[in-house]
Design a protein around this motif. Structure first.
Motif, mmCIF file in Angstrom:
data_model
loop_
_atom_site.group_PDB
_atom_site.id
_atom_site.type_symbol
_atom_site.label_atom_id
_atom_site.label_comp_id
_atom_site.label_asym_id
_atom_site.label_seq_id
_atom_site.Cartn_x
_atom_site.Cartn_y
_atom_site.Cartn_z
ATOM 1 N N ASN A 171 23.932 -73.177 -69.481
ATOM 2 C CA ASN A 171 22.881 -72.454 -70.194
ATOM 3 C C ASN A 171 23.482 -72.012 -71.527
ATOM 4 O O ASN A 171 24.703 -71.981 -71.672
ATOM 5 N N VAL A 172 22.645 -71.714 -72.490
ATOM 6 C CA VAL A 172 23.109 -71.101 -73.735
ATOM 7 C C VAL A 172 22.130 -69.994 -74.097
ATOM 8 O O VAL A 172 20.912 -70.226 -74.126
ATOM 9 N N TYR A 173 22.666 -68.792 -74.303
ATOM 10 C CA TYR A 173 21.779 -67.694 -74.671
ATOM 11 C C TYR A 173 22.525 -66.705 -75.559
ATOM 12 O O TYR A 173 23.764 -66.718 -75.641
ATOM 13 N N SER A 174 21.753 -65.854 -76.231
ATOM 14 C CA SER A 174 22.325 -64.745 -76.989
ATOM 15 C C SER A 174 21.369 -63.572 -76.960
ATOM 16 O O SER A 174 20.152 -63.751 -77.035
ATOM 17 N N LEU A 175 21.944 -62.387 -76.829
ATOM 18 C CA LEU A 175 21.155 -61.165 -76.888
ATOM 19 C C LEU A 175 21.424 -60.435 -78.200
ATOM 20 O O LEU A 175 20.983 -59.304 -78.382
ATOM 21 N N THR B 258 21.128 -60.310 -84.433
ATOM 22 C CA THR B 258 21.030 -61.309 -85.509
ATOM 23 C C THR B 258 20.184 -62.502 -85.078
ATOM 24 O O THR B 258 19.389 -63.020 -85.854
ATOM 25 N N LYS B 259 20.377 -62.931 -83.831
ATOM 26 C CA LYS B 259 19.604 -64.073 -83.318
ATOM 27 C C LYS B 259 19.626 -64.012 -81.804
ATOM 28 O O LYS B 259 20.665 -64.201 -81.177
ATOM 29 N N SER B 260 18.486 -63.716 -81.215
ATOM 30 C CA SER B 260 18.453 -63.704 -79.764
ATOM 31 C C SER B 260 17.620 -64.896 -79.283
ATOM 32 O O SER B 260 16.572 -65.208 -79.846
#
Ligand SMILES: [Cu+2]
Length: 103
Positions: A55-59, A62-64
């Motif tokens: 999986n690839v995610y970000s919280l 700047t960019k979620s």
């Protein structure tokens, strides 16, 4: 009419203004780069090179985003439209992480 033409030219210019594409792999339960510096407007392709899903995610503010989970050979892209730091992880393997600096 002139105004519209100028506006369109402006859009074309902005759209092609050195927007780069980068690739980050996921291999042996690690991102292939622990840190990457890119420019605002650049796109990063996250490619799964392992024989199982990642999986690839970000919280990050700047960019979620969340690209979901996907199998070997597949890549999904994210365009980074704001400057800042983006911490990225894999929701399947919690010790996988990397950082993207958008300048
Ligand atoms: Cu993973």
């Amino acid at each position: 009419m002139k105004k519209i033409l100028l506006l369109m030219l402006g859009l074309v210019f902005n759209g092609t203004a050195a927007a780069d594409e980068h690739t980050v792999g996921q291999k042996d339960k690690k991102f292939t780069q622990s840190e990457l510096t890119i420019a605002v407007g650049d796109t990063v392709n996250f490619r799964n090179d392992d024989p199982f899903s990642h999986n690839v995610y970000s919280l990050s503010e700047t960019k979620s985003f969340d690209l979901g989970s996907y199998p070997r050979g597949e890549a999904r892209a994210v365009t980074f439209d704001k400057p800042g730091v983006v911490e990225i992880g894999c929701a399947i393997h919690f010790d996988m992480s990397m950082k993207i600096n958008v300048q």
